[in-house]
Write a protein that holds these residues in place. Structure first.
Motif, PDB file in Angstrom:
ATOM      1  N   ARG A  21       0.259  -1.613  -0.445  1.00 27.25           N
ATOM      2  CA  ARG A  21      -0.256  -0.161  -0.011  1.00 27.25           C
ATOM      3  C   ARG A  21       1.272   1.867  -0.747  1.00 27.25           C
ATOM      4  NH1 ARG A  21      -4.256   2.482  -1.926  1.00 27.25           N
ATOM      5  NH2 ARG A  21      -4.750   4.236  -0.291  1.00 27.25           N
ATOM      6  N   TYR A  22       2.156   1.067   1.173  1.00 28.21           N
ATOM      7  CA  TYR A  22       2.642   2.203   0.674  1.00 28.21           C
ATOM      8  C   TYR A  22       3.080   2.450  -0.587  1.00 28.21           C
ATOM      9  CZ  TYR A  22       6.866   5.126   1.865  1.00 28.21           C
ATOM     10  OH  TYR A  22       7.784   5.858   1.356  1.00 28.21           O
ATOM     11  N   GLY A  23       3.926   1.590  -1.197  1.00 25.37           N
ATOM     12  CA  GLY A  23       3.578   1.800  -2.194  1.00 25.37           C
ATOM     13  C   GLY A  23       3.157   2.327  -3.803  1.00 25.37           C
ATOM     14  N   LYS A  24       1.781   2.184  -3.428  1.00 24.98           N
ATOM     15  CA  LYS A  24       0.817   2.643  -3.817  1.00 24.98           C
ATOM     16  C   LYS A  24       1.145   4.047  -3.406  1.00 24.98           C
ATOM     17  CE  LYS A  24      -1.372  -1.609  -4.809  1.00 24.98           C
ATOM     18  NZ  LYS A  24      -2.741  -2.099  -4.848  1.00 24.98           N
ATOM     19  N   VAL A  25       1.006   4.409  -2.726  1.00 23.90           N
ATOM     20  CA  VAL A  25      -0.028   6.110  -2.460  1.00 23.90           C
ATOM     21  C   VAL A  25       1.121   6.811  -2.174  1.00 23.90           C
ATOM     22  CG1 VAL A  25      -0.184   7.012  -0.214  1.00 23.90           C
ATOM     23  CG2 VAL A  25      -1.418   5.298  -0.384  1.00 23.90           C
ATOM     24  N   SER A  26       2.550   6.171  -2.203  1.00 24.62           N
ATOM     25  CA  SER A  26       3.803   7.086  -2.504  1.00 24.62           C
ATOM     26  C   SER A  26       4.491   7.404  -4.235  1.00 24.62           C
ATOM     27  CB  SER A  26       4.912   6.839  -1.642  1.00 24.62           C
ATOM     28  OG  SER A  26       5.025   5.533  -2.153  1.00 24.62           O
ATOM     29  N   GLY A  27       3.323   6.709  -5.375  1.00 23.61           N
ATOM     30  CA  GLY A  27       3.904   6.051  -6.343  1.00 23.61           C
ATOM     31  C   GLY A  27       5.371   4.912  -6.474  1.00 23.61           C
ATOM     32  N   LEU A  28       5.524   4.661  -6.037  1.00 20.64           N
ATOM     33  CA  LEU A  28       7.231   4.781  -5.596  1.00 20.64           C
ATOM     34  C   LEU A  28       6.678   3.105  -6.300  1.00 20.64           C
ATOM     35  CD1 LEU A  28       8.203   5.615  -2.858  1.00 20.64           C
ATOM     36  CD2 LEU A  28       9.145   5.923  -4.416  1.00 20.64           C
ATOM     37  N   GLN A  29       5.555   1.829  -6.380  1.00 19.10           N
ATOM     38  CA  GLN A  29       5.738   0.656  -7.169  1.00 19.10           C
ATOM     39  C   GLN A  29       6.316   0.048  -8.024  1.00 19.10           C
ATOM     40  OE1 GLN A  29       1.745  -0.920  -7.666  1.00 19.10           O
ATOM     41  NE2 GLN A  29       1.790  -2.591  -5.966  1.00 19.10           N
ATOM     42  N   GLY A  30       7.102  -0.628  -7.756  1.00 22.81           N
ATOM     43  CA  GLY A  30       8.078  -1.742  -9.017  1.00 22.81           C
ATOM     44  C   GLY A  30       8.734  -0.264  -9.460  1.00 22.81           C
ATOM     45  N   LEU A  31       9.884   0.665  -8.491  1.00 23.07           N
ATOM     46  CA  LEU A  31      10.755   1.532  -8.632  1.00 23.07           C
ATOM     47  C   LEU A  31      11.705   0.710  -7.939  1.00 23.07           C
ATOM     48  CD1 LEU A  31       8.615   5.260  -8.933  1.00 23.07           C
ATOM     49  CD2 LEU A  31      10.526   3.991 -10.139  1.00 23.07           C
ATOM     50  N   VAL A  32      10.525   0.744  -6.240  1.00 22.84           N
ATOM     51  CA  VAL A  32      11.689   0.217  -4.957  1.00 22.84           C
ATOM     52  C   VAL A  32      11.424  -1.251  -5.244  1.00 22.84           C
ATOM     53  CG1 VAL A  32      12.959   2.028  -4.516  1.00 22.84           C
ATOM     54  CG2 VAL A  32      10.985   2.017  -3.318  1.00 22.84           C
ATOM     55  N   ALA A  33      12.239  -1.936  -4.163  1.00 18.32           N
ATOM     56  CA  ALA A  33      11.891  -3.269  -3.189  1.00 18.32           C
ATOM     57  C   ALA A  33      10.761  -2.921  -2.074  1.00 18.32           C
ATOM     58  CB  ALA A  33      13.309  -4.274  -3.662  1.00 18.32           C
ATOM     59  N   PRO A  34      10.161  -3.166  -2.010  1.00 12.48           N
ATOM     60  CA  PRO A  34       9.086  -3.250  -0.137  1.00 12.48           C
ATOM     61  C   PRO A  34      10.371  -3.644   0.057  1.00 12.48           C
ATOM     62  CG  PRO A  34       7.739  -4.983  -2.490  1.00 12.48           C
ATOM     63  CD  PRO A  34       9.272  -4.851  -2.718  1.00 12.48           C
ATOM     64  N   GLY A  35      10.049  -1.729   1.148  1.00 17.82           N
ATOM     65  CA  GLY A  35      10.375  -2.279   2.580  1.00 17.82           C
ATOM     66  C   GLY A  35      12.017  -1.881   2.372  1.00 17.82           C
ATOM     67  N   ALA A  36      12.246  -0.753   0.897  1.00 19.17           N
ATOM     68  CA  ALA A  36      13.901  -0.993   0.869  1.00 19.17           C
ATOM     69  C   ALA A  36      13.506   0.593   1.243  1.00 19.17           C
ATOM     70  CB  ALA A  36      14.119  -1.130  -0.716  1.00 19.17           C
ATOM     71  N   LEU A  37      13.141   1.157   1.141  1.00 20.55           N
ATOM     72  CA  LEU A  37      13.410   3.217   1.685  1.00 20.55           C
ATOM     73  C   LEU A  37      12.441   2.862   3.084  1.00 20.55           C
ATOM     74  CD1 LEU A  37      12.092   4.572  -1.671  1.00 20.55           C
ATOM     75  CD2 LEU A  37      13.900   4.987  -0.517  1.00 20.55           C
ATOM     76  N   ALA A  38      13.460   3.498   3.981  1.00 24.29           N
ATOM     77  CA  ALA A  38      12.695   3.299   5.477  1.00 24.29           C
ATOM     78  C   ALA A  38      11.368   4.529   6.315  1.00 24.29           C
ATOM     79  CB  ALA A  38      14.193   3.983   6.236  1.00 24.29           C
ATOM     80  N   ARG A  39      11.414   3.898   6.929  1.00 24.32           N
ATOM     81  CA  ARG A  39       9.472   4.844   7.686  1.00 24.32           C
ATOM     82  C   ARG A  39       8.541   4.923   6.650  1.00 24.32           C
ATOM     83  NH1 ARG A  39      14.438   7.636   7.131  1.00 24.32           N
ATOM     84  NH2 ARG A  39      13.625   9.868   5.966  1.00 24.32           N
ATOM     85  N   GLY A  40       8.475   3.976   5.844  1.00 23.46           N
ATOM     86  CA  GLY A  40       6.945   3.938   5.583  1.00 23.46           C
ATOM     87  C   GLY A  40       5.742   3.380   5.809  1.00 23.46           C
ATOM     88  N   VAL A  41       6.610   2.499   6.765  1.00 20.99           N
ATOM     89  CA  VAL A  41       5.561   1.793   7.654  1.00 20.99           C
ATOM     90  C   VAL A  41       5.936   1.341   8.984  1.00 20.99           C
ATOM     91  CG1 VAL A  41       4.547  -0.790   7.350  1.00 20.99           C
ATOM     92  CG2 VAL A  41       5.106   0.429   5.408  1.00 20.99           C
ATOM     93  N   ARG A  42       4.969   1.327   9.673  1.00 22.82           N
ATOM     94  CA  ARG A  42       4.875   1.154  11.442  1.00 22.82           C
ATOM     95  C   ARG A  42       4.057   0.112  12.086  1.00 22.82           C
ATOM     96  NH1 ARG A  42       1.115   4.200  14.189  1.00 22.82           N
ATOM     97  NH2 ARG A  42      -0.082   5.198  12.664  1.00 22.82           N
ATOM     98  N   ALA A  43       4.844  -0.752  12.805  1.00 23.97           N
ATOM     99  CA  ALA A  43       3.951  -1.517  13.570  1.00 23.97           C
ATOM    100  C   ALA A  43       3.005  -1.068  14.825  1.00 23.97           C
ATOM    101  CB  ALA A  43       4.708  -2.686  14.245  1.00 23.97           C
ATOM    102  N   VAL A  44       1.270  -1.141  14.474  1.00 23.09           N
ATOM    103  CA  VAL A  44       0.705  -0.845  15.487  1.00 23.09           C
ATOM    104  C   VAL A  44      -0.270  -2.130  16.065  1.00 23.09           C
ATOM    105  CG1 VAL A  44       0.529   0.954  13.869  1.00 23.09           C
ATOM    106  CG2 VAL A  44      -1.252  -0.756  13.482  1.00 23.09           C
ATOM    107  N   GLU A  45      -1.191  -1.825  16.779  1.00 24.75           N
ATOM    108  CA  GLU A  45      -1.763  -3.025  17.241  1.00 24.75           C
ATOM    109  C   GLU A  45      -2.786  -3.148  16.221  1.00 24.75           C
ATOM    110  OE1 GLU A  45      -4.842  -3.305  20.993  1.00 24.75           O
ATOM    111  OE2 GLU A  45      -4.287  -1.618  20.718  1.00 24.75           O
ATOM    112  N   GLY A  46      -2.944  -4.484  16.070  1.00 26.11           N
ATOM    113  CA  GLY A  46      -3.191  -5.216  15.733  1.00 26.11           C
ATOM    114  C   GLY A  46      -2.553  -6.324  13.889  1.00 26.11           C
ATOM    115  N   GLY A  47      -1.653  -5.434  13.506  1.00 24.23           N
ATOM    116  CA  GLY A  47      -1.090  -4.812  12.630  1.00 24.23           C
ATOM    117  C   GLY A  47      -0.068  -4.335  12.165  1.00 24.23           C
ATOM    118  N   PHE A  48       0.260  -4.063  10.879  1.00 22.13           N
ATOM    119  CA  PHE A  48       0.403  -2.373  10.135  1.00 22.13           C
ATOM    120  C   PHE A  48       0.127  -1.666   9.902  1.00 22.13           C
ATOM    121  CE2 PHE A  48       3.184  -6.557  10.706  1.00 22.13           C
ATOM    122  CZ  PHE A  48       4.124  -6.494  11.280  1.00 22.13           C
TER     123      PHE A  48
END
Length: 245
Positions: A145-172
């Motif tokens: 989802r981060y890749g889609k929102v930021s327009g980075l999908q297909g340009l970088v591997a998922p998780g390759a760029l820092a700080r886009g996703v965080r752990a929360v209660e019940g998941g991410f």
């Protein structure tokens, strides 16, 4: 509000301030850092309010983001400061370069700034701002989802760029606060026309958000970077770096 999270590097008198687009983080500029340092310059890449590791509380209007940036740069010499802003970051940079938030930088370079927003697009952004952030069961889903929102999908591997996703209660969840979409609405053309410093505008030729004609209505010397997408700085950092020369 404790201030923006920012990464820094390099040495030298001249500072390049790297301003990310909506939904991304300052990590999108990591491909340009070595090139800036090789030119003998310093760089700073903040996460805007509501993004990455920066404070998540609103409000999230363009003026608030610009005030945050002005505070971050308060100790810097504006005459030796260049702003490079992508998309949303270019608008924030343009407001700072308009003089309403204190001393202006020496120069502004924008990349892929969407100038024309339809009423439907504005309404859609405002609706997104009002929705609660989604919690994903897996980290992989959140990165997708981060890749889609930021327009980075297909340009970088998922998780390759820092700080886009965080752990929360019940998941991410995305580190981005949904409210950041609420900045959409003011005239981007008017903001760009208010810039008081030398302005250079560019976009990838494959960027669907802006046309050369639109940019040249503001900057007659605006140019397209052949074959590059909206996130041109991620796809070909060395070509975007050349805009600073």
């Amino acid at each position: 509000m404790t201030g923006l999270y920012a990464e820094r590097g390099g040495q030298g008198a001249r500072l390049i301030v790297l301003l990310h687009g909506l939904g991304a983080t300052g990590a999108v500029w990591q491909g340009m850092a070595a090139g800036i340092e090789a030119r003998g310059h310093r760089w700073i890449a903040p996460d805007f309010r509501g993004h990455g590791h920066s404070p998540a509380e609103g409000p999230f209007g363009f003026g608030v983001h610009t005030a945050d940036l002005a505070r971050l740069l308060a100790e810097e010499d504006p005459s030796r400061t260049t702003l490079l802003g992508h998309s949303f970051g270019g608008v924030v940079g343009a407001l700072l370069a308009g003089g309403l938030f204190g001393p202006v930088p020496s120069r502004l370079v924008t990349l892929g700034v969407k100038q024309v927003w339809s009423a439907e697009e504005v309404a859609g952004a405002q609706a997104m701002a009002a929705r609660p952030g989604k919690v994903f069961a897996t980290e992989a889903e959140a990165w997708e989802r981060y890749g889609k929102v930021s327009g980075l999908q297909g340009l970088v591997a998922p998780g390759a760029l820092a700080r886009g996703v965080r752990a929360v209660e019940g998941g991410f969840a995305l580190a981005m606060a949904p409210g950041v979409f609420g900045a959409v609405g003011p005239s981007i053309e008017a903001i760009l026309r208010g810039v008081q410093v030398p302005l250079r505008m560019a976009a990838g030729s494959g960027d669907p958000m802006v046309t050369l004609a639109q940019m040249r209505g503001i900057d007659p010397g605006a140019l397209l970077l052949d074959g590059l997408p909206h996130n041109a700085h991620v796809a070909a950092p060395e070509r975007v770096l050349a805009l600073l020369d």
